[in-house]
Design a protein around this motif. Structure first.
Motif, mmCIF file in Angstrom:
data_model
loop_
_atom_site.group_PDB
_atom_site.id
_atom_site.type_symbol
_atom_site.label_atom_id
_atom_site.label_comp_id
_atom_site.label_asym_id
_atom_site.label_seq_id
_atom_site.Cartn_x
_atom_site.Cartn_y
_atom_site.Cartn_z
ATOM 1 N N ASP A 1 40.644 52.267 -22.257
ATOM 2 C CA ASP A 1 40.597 51.893 -23.669
ATOM 3 C C ASP A 1 41.612 52.737 -24.430
ATOM 4 O O ASP A 1 41.634 53.966 -24.294
ATOM 5 C CB ASP A 1 39.195 52.113 -24.237
ATOM 6 N N GLU B 1 41.268 46.913 -24.549
ATOM 7 C CA GLU B 1 40.500 47.370 -23.392
ATOM 8 C C GLU B 1 40.965 46.667 -22.126
ATOM 9 O O GLU B 1 41.056 45.427 -22.087
ATOM 10 C CB GLU B 1 39.009 47.114 -23.634
ATOM 11 N N ASP C 1 32.440 51.692 -17.733
ATOM 12 C CA ASP C 1 32.394 51.589 -19.202
ATOM 13 C C ASP C 1 31.683 52.801 -19.801
ATOM 14 O O ASP C 1 32.143 53.383 -20.794
ATOM 15 C CB ASP C 1 31.687 50.294 -19.592
ATOM 16 N N TYR D 1 33.381 55.825 -22.344
ATOM 17 C CA TYR D 1 32.863 56.320 -23.628
ATOM 18 C C TYR D 1 32.626 57.831 -23.583
ATOM 19 O O TYR D 1 32.779 58.522 -24.581
ATOM 20 C CB TYR D 1 31.576 55.588 -23.994
ATOM 21 N N LYS E 1 35.945 59.404 -24.245
ATOM 22 C CA LYS E 1 36.248 59.390 -25.685
ATOM 23 C C LYS E 1 35.463 60.486 -26.397
ATOM 24 O O LYS E 1 35.992 61.186 -27.268
ATOM 25 C CB LYS E 1 35.910 58.025 -26.279
ATOM 26 N N LYS E 2 34.215 60.623 -26.032
ATOM 27 C CA LYS E 2 33.362 61.628 -26.667
ATOM 28 C C LYS E 2 33.880 63.033 -26.382
ATOM 29 O O LYS E 2 33.746 63.940 -27.219
ATOM 30 C CB LYS E 2 31.932 61.472 -26.147
ATOM 31 N N GLU F 1 29.077 54.574 -36.594
ATOM 32 C CA GLU F 1 29.566 53.637 -35.586
ATOM 33 C C GLU F 1 28.889 52.278 -35.686
ATOM 34 O O GLU F 1 29.502 51.257 -35.378
ATOM 35 C CB GLU F 1 29.347 54.223 -34.186
#
Length: 560
Positions: A144, A188, A262, A266, A269-270, A349
């Motif tokens: 992503d 993505e 997936d 995430y 990203k975190k 979010e």
């Protein structure tokens, strides 16, 4: 760009066209006419042509007119049959091209040429079959692009499309030939490849990580397009299959691998973006907790479970209370009292931050209405709220409904808001100040605001971030930064609030740099509205009250 319904329709149409193409190729009428015409021409042509020739050369008059007409008709039928055959051949060719185009559109992304979501699972299932036969494993990557939407909005969708096409090309260049690459929509991508036995082990996953590192590195390289240089990075999640048993459901395994990749993406990203992360079982628990948290926030917002707490703001020279900062808390029946660091990012979010913030501000305005008129109320605003062009009007409506004086309200904007859209922020700040509301720049020193922004934007106050204040006396850098901010505030005639005063050593060190408002645990923990009201009543700081006779005053409480 992804339209599953349209592609499904195209695929169905292409499938339905196949029998029609076969029928067209085997047109019995056209073939029958052509075959009969040729047979007739062979059977009669030689004798009729001979007679016609002799009649023309020697003047013989025994030509059969009927046979001559039949020959002419025969030739016309051959011409007709041939033309019909050519037309059918052309039509079949064009329809086959249309069928191939429909199949391609049904299976690929039109922009990048990658597979699409519909064709991803079958493609990975083939890799599973290959790995099962060889005893190898399947690796799935979820990629992503970081903050692509912001870049897309800034430079336009045409540039965004160029970035996506170049990104797909760069990813494809780093993958082996048998690998699968698909664009799921937006920014993505999903990649998958089969690895030989022993290539990917629990102890040494370096083979896959080398590929991922190259992908991350090449995506991060600047992209030059339309006289603009774009720099994007990627967050990548990785999942892997173990050796695949014969009885394993391939489709179910593919779904699990994509889902796990997936989750890992995430997590990347975190963790800060521009990195990769392997799937771990604990991520499933985190996902379930996140899902419960989202549901709890939606339900809690409807039930009014979010309440304001208040942290004192005092004059550090006198110790007198000058106001309070509102802090959000969630009184959850399941999780207890939850701090904002847990639910605020989630509310942002899922798009509920505006409703949540307005609900809290409305309650805080009603609480603060009963305080002494000299006390102010400070509230923090999410950067997402600053994108709302009607935000100033919403705040004004809340003030009118609560009958709260605008000059007692102080809205705190973080430095990150200044980079969203400086034009919108300037207009918003001006509109709020025109209503009499005060504006503070929060967390000063942690962002990237320039002196020109600080000079041109009409702020009423700056707040030094607690990370600098709380380390005074232990960090020379913190003292240097606070000294610089203090000089800046004096030079620009901007009063300063210092957050994070947690002990007397910090307070004494801070006093060396000038006069400030201060807040922190030294003056008390954030308290609920009832506790604040009780304390203010004891100090005579409620509207229409006076302090008790034995009250030594707030300065004695803080400094004594």
């Amino acid at each position: 760009m992804n339209k599953p319904d349209a592609t499904s329709h195209d695929a169905a149409a292409a499938k339905g066209a196949e029998p029609q193409l076969v029928k067209a190729e085997r047109d019995i009428v056209a073939l029958g006419i052509l075959a009969a015409a040729i047979i007739l021409f062979v059977g009669t042509g030689s004798s009729v042509l001979t007679r016609i020739t002799r009649s023309y050369l020697f003047g013989e008059s025994n030509t059969d007119a009927l046979l001559g007409n039949a020959l002419i008709l025969n030739i016309a039928l051959i011409i007709f049959g041939w033309r019909r055959y050519k037309e059918l051949s052309t039509e079949v060719g064009e329809r086959r091209k249309a069928e191939e185009t429909a199949q391609r559109l049904a299976q690929t992304d039109a922009l990048t040429g990658c597979l699409n979501r519909r064709s991803l699972e079958p493609a990975i299932e083939k890799l599973v079959d290959i790995a099962r036969a060889s005893g190898g494993e399947v690796l799935v990557m979820m990629i992503d692009l970081d903050k692509f939407k912001r870049s897309n909005d800034l430079h336009g969708h045409k540039v965004g499309d160029e970035v996506l096409m170049e990104t797909a090309r760069r990813i494809r260049a780093q993958l082996p030939g048998h690998a699968v690459i698909a664009r799921l929509g937006g920014d993505e991508f999903t990649c998958a490849l089969a690895l030989e036995p022993g290539v990917l082990t629990t102890e040494d996953p370096s083979a896959a990580e080398n590929i991922v590192a190259r992908i991350n590195e090449t995506i991060a390289m600047p992209i030059r397009t339309h006289d603009t240089t774009i720099e994007v990075t990627a967050s990548i999640g990785l999942s892997r299959s173990m050796p695949i048993p014969e009885e394993c459901d391939g489709r179910r395994l593919v779904q699990d691998l994509v889902h796990r990749a997936d989750l890992a993406m995430y997590q990347a990203k975190k963790a800060g973006r521009n990195r990769y992360c392997w799937f771990e079982p604990s991520m499933e628990k985190e996902l379930r907790f996140r899902s419960e948290l989202e549901a709890g926030i939606r339900e809690g917002l409807a039930k009014g479970e979010f309440v304001p707490f208040y942290e004192k703001q005092v004059d550090i020279d006198t110790g007198e209370i000058t106001g309070f900062e509102m802090l959000a808390r969630w009184q959850s029946p399941r999780h207890g009292l939850v701090g904002p660091e847990i639910f605020i990012p989630v509310a942002e979010e899922i798009g509920l931050i505006s409703d949540l913030s307005e609900q809290l501000i409305a309650r805080a305005l009603r609480d603060a209405r009963d305080w002494d008129p000299a006390l102010t109320l400070s509230v923090n605003i999410s950067p997402l709220q600053m994108r709302d062009p009607w935000f100033a009007q919403r705040i004004l409506r809340l003030l009118v409904e609560a009958n709260f004086p605008p000059h007692r309200l102080d809205i705190e904007i973080t430095e990150t808001c200044l980079h969203e859209n400086i034009g919108v922020v300037r207009s918003m700040i001006t509109s709020l100040r025109n209503q009499g509301i005060r504006i503070s720049l929060d967390d000063f020193g942690t962002g990237y605001s320039s002196l020109s922004q600080l000079r041109t934007l009409p702020f009423d106050r700056i707040k030094i971030d607690r990370s600098f204040v709380s380390t005074l006396g232990r960090s020379k850098d913190s003292a240097t930064i606070i000294e610089a901010i203090s000089s800046l505030g004096r030079g620009m005639d901007l009063p300063i609030t210092a957050e994070g005063i947690e002990n007397r050593e910090v307070l004494e060190a801070l006093r060396q740099f000038g006069s400030f408002k201060g807040q922190g645990y030294l003056y008390g923990m954030p308290a609920a509205a009832e506790d604040v009201r009780r304390e203010l009543g004891e100090k005579g700081l409620l509207a229409g009250t006076a302090p008790a006779q034995d009250d030594e005053g707030p300065a004695a409480v803080v400094n004594g």
